[in-house]
Design a protein around this motif. Sequence first.
Motif, PDB file in Angstrom:
ATOM      1  N   ASP A 158      72.768  50.874  41.954  1.00 30.04           N
ATOM      2  CA  ASP A 158      71.379  50.405  42.073  1.00 30.04           C
ATOM      3  C   ASP A 158      70.388  51.162  41.197  1.00 30.04           C
ATOM      4  OD1 ASP A 158      72.262  48.678  43.989  1.00 30.04           O
ATOM      5  OD2 ASP A 158      70.961  49.405  45.603  1.00 30.04           O
ATOM      6  N   ASP A 216      75.359  64.962  47.703  1.00 28.73           N
ATOM      7  CA  ASP A 216      74.533  64.004  48.436  1.00 28.73           C
ATOM      8  C   ASP A 216      73.581  64.770  49.343  1.00 28.73           C
ATOM      9  OD1 ASP A 216      74.915  60.714  48.887  1.00 28.73           O
ATOM     10  OD2 ASP A 216      73.722  61.735  50.418  1.00 28.73           O
ATOM     11  N   PHE A 272      68.964  65.949  44.950  1.00 31.01           N
ATOM     12  CA  PHE A 272      68.835  65.976  43.489  1.00 31.01           C
ATOM     13  C   PHE A 272      67.362  65.821  43.096  1.00 31.01           C
ATOM     14  CE2 PHE A 272      68.505  62.925  39.876  1.00 31.01           C
ATOM     15  CZ  PHE A 272      68.873  63.796  38.864  1.00 31.01           C
ATOM     16  N   ARG A 289      73.280  45.380  43.552  1.00 29.02           N
ATOM     17  CA  ARG A 289      74.190  44.829  44.561  1.00 29.02           C
ATOM     18  C   ARG A 289      75.461  45.654  44.660  1.00 29.02           C
ATOM     19  NH1 ARG A 289      74.800  38.760  42.958  1.00 29.02           N
ATOM     20  NH2 ARG A 289      76.542  38.953  44.364  1.00 29.02           N
ATOM     21  N   ALA A 290      76.082  45.590  45.832  1.00 28.32           N
ATOM     22  CA  ALA A 290      77.297  46.370  46.087  1.00 28.32           C
ATOM     23  C   ALA A 290      78.412  45.968  45.120  1.00 28.32           C
ATOM     24  CB  ALA A 290      77.740  46.164  47.521  1.00 28.32           C
ATOM     25  N   GLY A 316      77.259  57.136  47.675  1.00 25.34           N
ATOM     26  CA  GLY A 316      77.134  55.795  48.253  1.00 25.34           C
ATOM     27  C   GLY A 316      78.282  54.908  47.802  1.00 25.34           C
ATOM     28  N   THR A 317      78.001  53.617  47.737  1.00 20.35           N
ATOM     29  CA  THR A 317      79.017  52.627  47.366  1.00 20.35           C
ATOM     30  C   THR A 317      79.690  53.006  46.042  1.00 20.35           C
ATOM     31  OG1 THR A 317      77.652  50.971  48.454  1.00 20.35           O
ATOM     32  CG2 THR A 317      79.339  50.140  46.976  1.00 20.35           C
ATOM     33  N   ALA A 318      78.884  53.347  45.034  1.00 29.01           N
ATOM     34  CA  ALA A 318      79.446  53.668  43.718  1.00 29.01           C
ATOM     35  C   ALA A 318      79.978  55.098  43.677  1.00 29.01           C
ATOM     36  CB  ALA A 318      78.382  53.487  42.641  1.00 29.01           C
ATOM     37  N   ASN A 344      72.918  63.734  52.267  1.00 29.73           N
ATOM     38  CA  ASN A 344      73.417  63.510  53.624  1.00 29.73           C
ATOM     39  C   ASN A 344      74.845  63.998  53.743  1.00 29.73           C
ATOM     40  OD1 ASN A 344      71.160  62.041  54.844  1.00 29.73           O
ATOM     41  ND2 ASN A 344      71.602  60.544  53.241  1.00 29.73           N
TER      42      ASN A 344
HETATM   43  C1  LIG Z   1      70.856  45.901  54.900  1.00 30.16           C
HETATM   44  C2  LIG Z   1      71.458  45.740  53.532  1.00 30.16           C
HETATM   45  C3  LIG Z   1      72.360  44.690  53.298  1.00 30.16           C
HETATM   46  C4  LIG Z   1      72.939  44.546  52.045  1.00 30.16           C
HETATM   47  N1  LIG Z   1      73.849  43.530  51.858  1.00 30.16           N
HETATM   48  C5  LIG Z   1      74.462  43.396  50.671  1.00 30.16           C
HETATM   49  C6  LIG Z   1      75.440  42.377  50.472  1.00 30.16           C
HETATM   50  O1  LIG Z   1      75.726  41.609  51.375  1.00 30.16           O
HETATM   51  N2  LIG Z   1      76.052  42.298  49.253  1.00 30.16           N
HETATM   52  C7  LIG Z   1      75.747  43.154  48.234  1.00 30.16           C
HETATM   53  O2  LIG Z   1      76.336  43.032  47.144  1.00 30.16           O
HETATM   54  N3  LIG Z   1      74.823  44.136  48.373  1.00 30.16           N
HETATM   55  C8  LIG Z   1      74.180  44.276  49.562  1.00 30.16           C
HETATM   56  N4  LIG Z   1      73.247  45.275  49.738  1.00 30.16           N
HETATM   57  C9  LIG Z   1      72.943  46.159  48.591  1.00 30.16           C
HETATM   58  C10 LIG Z   1      73.993  47.261  48.467  1.00 30.16           C
HETATM   59  O3  LIG Z   1      74.070  47.973  49.673  1.00 30.16           O
HETATM   60  C11 LIG Z   1      73.653  48.196  47.315  1.00 30.16           C
HETATM   61  O4  LIG Z   1      73.517  47.434  46.150  1.00 30.16           O
HETATM   62  C12 LIG Z   1      74.734  49.247  47.093  1.00 30.16           C
HETATM   63  O5  LIG Z   1      74.939  50.033  48.255  1.00 30.16           O
HETATM   64  C13 LIG Z   1      74.350  50.154  45.929  1.00 30.16           C
HETATM   65  O6  LIG Z   1      75.270  51.187  45.817  1.00 30.16           O
HETATM   66  P1  LIG Z   1      74.844  52.572  45.155  1.00 30.16           P
HETATM   67  O7  LIG Z   1      76.069  53.421  45.159  1.00 30.16           O
HETATM   68  O8  LIG Z   1      74.151  52.331  43.893  1.00 30.16           O
HETATM   69  O9  LIG Z   1      73.763  53.171  46.152  1.00 30.16           O
HETATM   70  P2  LIG Z   1      73.893  53.569  47.681  1.00 30.16           P
HETATM   71  O10 LIG Z   1      75.064  52.923  48.308  1.00 30.16           O
HETATM   72  O11 LIG Z   1      72.561  53.312  48.271  1.00 30.16           O
HETATM   73  O12 LIG Z   1      74.155  55.139  47.628  1.00 30.16           O
HETATM   74  C14 LIG Z   1      73.208  56.053  47.137  1.00 30.16           C
HETATM   75  C15 LIG Z   1      73.564  57.445  47.642  1.00 30.16           C
HETATM   76  O13 LIG Z   1      72.745  58.398  46.988  1.00 30.16           O
HETATM   77  C16 LIG Z   1      72.256  59.337  47.927  1.00 30.16           C
HETATM   78  N5  LIG Z   1      70.991  59.850  47.393  1.00 30.16           N
HETATM   79  C17 LIG Z   1      69.872  59.154  47.151  1.00 30.16           C
HETATM   80  N6  LIG Z   1      68.924  59.954  46.625  1.00 30.16           N
HETATM   81  C18 LIG Z   1      69.476  61.188  46.526  1.00 30.16           C
HETATM   82  C19 LIG Z   1      68.997  62.448  46.043  1.00 30.16           C
HETATM   83  N7  LIG Z   1      67.761  62.613  45.512  1.00 30.16           N
HETATM   84  N8  LIG Z   1      69.821  63.519  46.113  1.00 30.16           N
HETATM   85  C20 LIG Z   1      71.078  63.394  46.631  1.00 30.16           C
HETATM   86  N9  LIG Z   1      71.575  62.230  47.083  1.00 30.16           N
HETATM   87  C21 LIG Z   1      70.794  61.122  47.025  1.00 30.16           C
HETATM   88  C22 LIG Z   1      72.120  58.547  49.213  1.00 30.16           C
HETATM   89  O14 LIG Z   1      72.158  59.416  50.347  1.00 30.16           O
HETATM   90  C23 LIG Z   1      73.333  57.623  49.138  1.00 30.16           C
HETATM   91  O15 LIG Z   1      74.465  58.214  49.730  1.00 30.16           O
HETATM   92  C24 LIG Z   1      72.623  45.443  50.980  1.00 30.16           C
HETATM   93  C25 LIG Z   1      71.718  46.490  51.215  1.00 30.16           C
HETATM   94  C26 LIG Z   1      71.135  46.638  52.470  1.00 30.16           C
HETATM   95  C27 LIG Z   1      70.161  47.776  52.701  1.00 30.16           C
END
Ligand SMILES: Cc1cc2nc3c(=O)[nH]c(=O)nc-3n(C[C@H](O)[C@H](O)[C@H](O)COP(=O)(O)OP(=O)(O)OC[C@H]3O[C@@H](n4cnc5c(N)ncnc54)[C@H](O)[C@@H]3O)c2cc1C
Length: 442
Positions: free
Chosen positions: A323, A46, A89, A339-340, A20-22, A48
């Motif tokens: 997250d 992942d 995972f 947050r992103a 994801g984002t991180a 996906n």
């Molecule tokens: C509609 C919406 C709007 C948003 N707007 C904002 C904004 O304006 N500003 C902001 O700062 N934040 C915003 N956010 C929050 C932001 O998207 C998240 O904080 C950010 O994407 C977190 O990044 P991450 O890498 O932790 O997780 P994610 O980007 O969610 O990535 C997680 C990844 O892990 C994978 N995954 C999950 N479980 C498993 C598993 N068991 N096995 C293998 N893979 C797995 C998923 O497929 C995904 O690719 C928004 C969120 C949403 C839903």
Amino acid sequence: MPQTSQQTPKPPRIVIVGAGTAGLNLATRLSRRLGHAGKAEITLVDENLSHMWKPSLHEFAAGTKGFDEEISLLEHSHRNEYNFRLGRFVGIDREKRLVQLQAVNDPANRPLAPKRALPYDILVLAIGSRSNDFGTPGVAEHCMMLDTPSQAKRLQAELLNLFLRFQTGALCTSNDKLELTIIGAGATGVELAAELREAAGQFARNGIHKVRRPDAVTIRVLEAAPRVLGALPENISAKVERHLRELHIDVQTGAKVARIEPGAVHLADGTVLSSNLTVWAAGVRAPEVVGQLEGFETGSLGRLKVRPTLQTLADDRIYALGDCADCPWPAKESSLPPRAQVATQQAEFMERQILAQIAGKPLKEFSYADHGSLVAISNEGAVGSLMGKAIGTITIEGWLARRAYRSLHFLHRKSVLGTWRATLGALLGGASSRIRPKLKLH
Ligand SMILES: Cc1cc2nc3c(=O)[nH]c(=O)nc-3n(C[C@H](O)[C@H](O)[C@H](O)COP(=O)(O)OP(=O)(O)OC[C@H]3O[C@@H](n4cnc5c(N)ncnc54)[C@H](O)[C@@H]3O)c2cc1C
């Protein structure tokens, strides 16, 4: 003369779970810094095959943005020379240093990737978050959610079908109205509501004549707290609420949802609201698997507790970020929000942290720089605050705020695709948006 055989140490195996984002950001950075030079073996996992910028999911779901910004993880890993593994995972064998993956099947239930285990020397968990239904009855069965690209695709298809059925008379409503309900007035709920209003206008212009009537589509946002965007400053919350009302969105604060039934939302005060489509966006928590990891401590929102170094409390070799991590925020005496902005800064930090760990240097502590928050509330508008040492805190809105909001996505694409490809993509996307329909209608 016989040669003395000197064993070269194997490059460390770094496994990142979650693209994801991180996670995608970190995998790209590490492959550039270490993978290309053979100094580490980088593997990204992942469940996906593609990556989408999660903060745009509401636009994909409303159909106001096309799905052409998806990044294929197979192609991205090939281009950046790291390994991509499709898998879900499910656990960690810390003694043997193995990441356990469940089998992944296709929609016809044929196996795509088997159950297996991947060895690691350093493991980074970045599996994001999921909607939190707080145990509210009926949510899992009758609400749509917006956590994953596939949920966004499903919501877009449901929405289109709903409007088509309304137009053709296949959908009978008691009051000849479409009622769309969003539960939760955080950023996701508020942004989705505004985007749905934009979509309703586009449906009206594209053959769904029945929704031309101004009162034909009710879009309502229900929030248990006294104001929308409770996590943001009050002035931003008030501005956003005003904008929502200008878009004829019915905002009900202090409205606690007790249960959901097919076609109806029941509030704690006994009110029953009919609803043709209900979306649950009332907060997030860590994915269930986090709570099932043996020996790891969880904190707020069920997230994995980490030290300021982003190492888990349980294991120095296992990090968590984004997250799914509960990271201390000393400035606010609390934990960092999901947050992103946090996920991106932690990915940048983790690159340096892993370089230090491999070089045997002391680890650093992560320090978060809050640059403010922006909320998009229509096609061209946004409201929010920008924060910085030089400017202090300023509130911005309108076109400038929208540009700043869009720039977050551009910066993310720049870090995972490179400057040239991200810029070209933005230019081509801007050009094609002029000839593309403004709403996905198929
Ligand atoms: C509609 C919406 C709007 C948003 N707007 C904002 C904004 O304006 N500003 C902001 O700062 N934040 C915003 N956010 C929050 C932001 O998207 C998240 O904080 C950010 O994407 C977190 O990044 P991450 O890498 O932790 O997780 P994610 O980007 O969610 O990535 C997680 C990844 O892990 C994978 N995954 C999950 N479980 C498993 C598993 N068991 N096995 C293998 N893979 C797995 C998923 O497929 C995904 O690719 C928004 C969120 C949403 C839903």
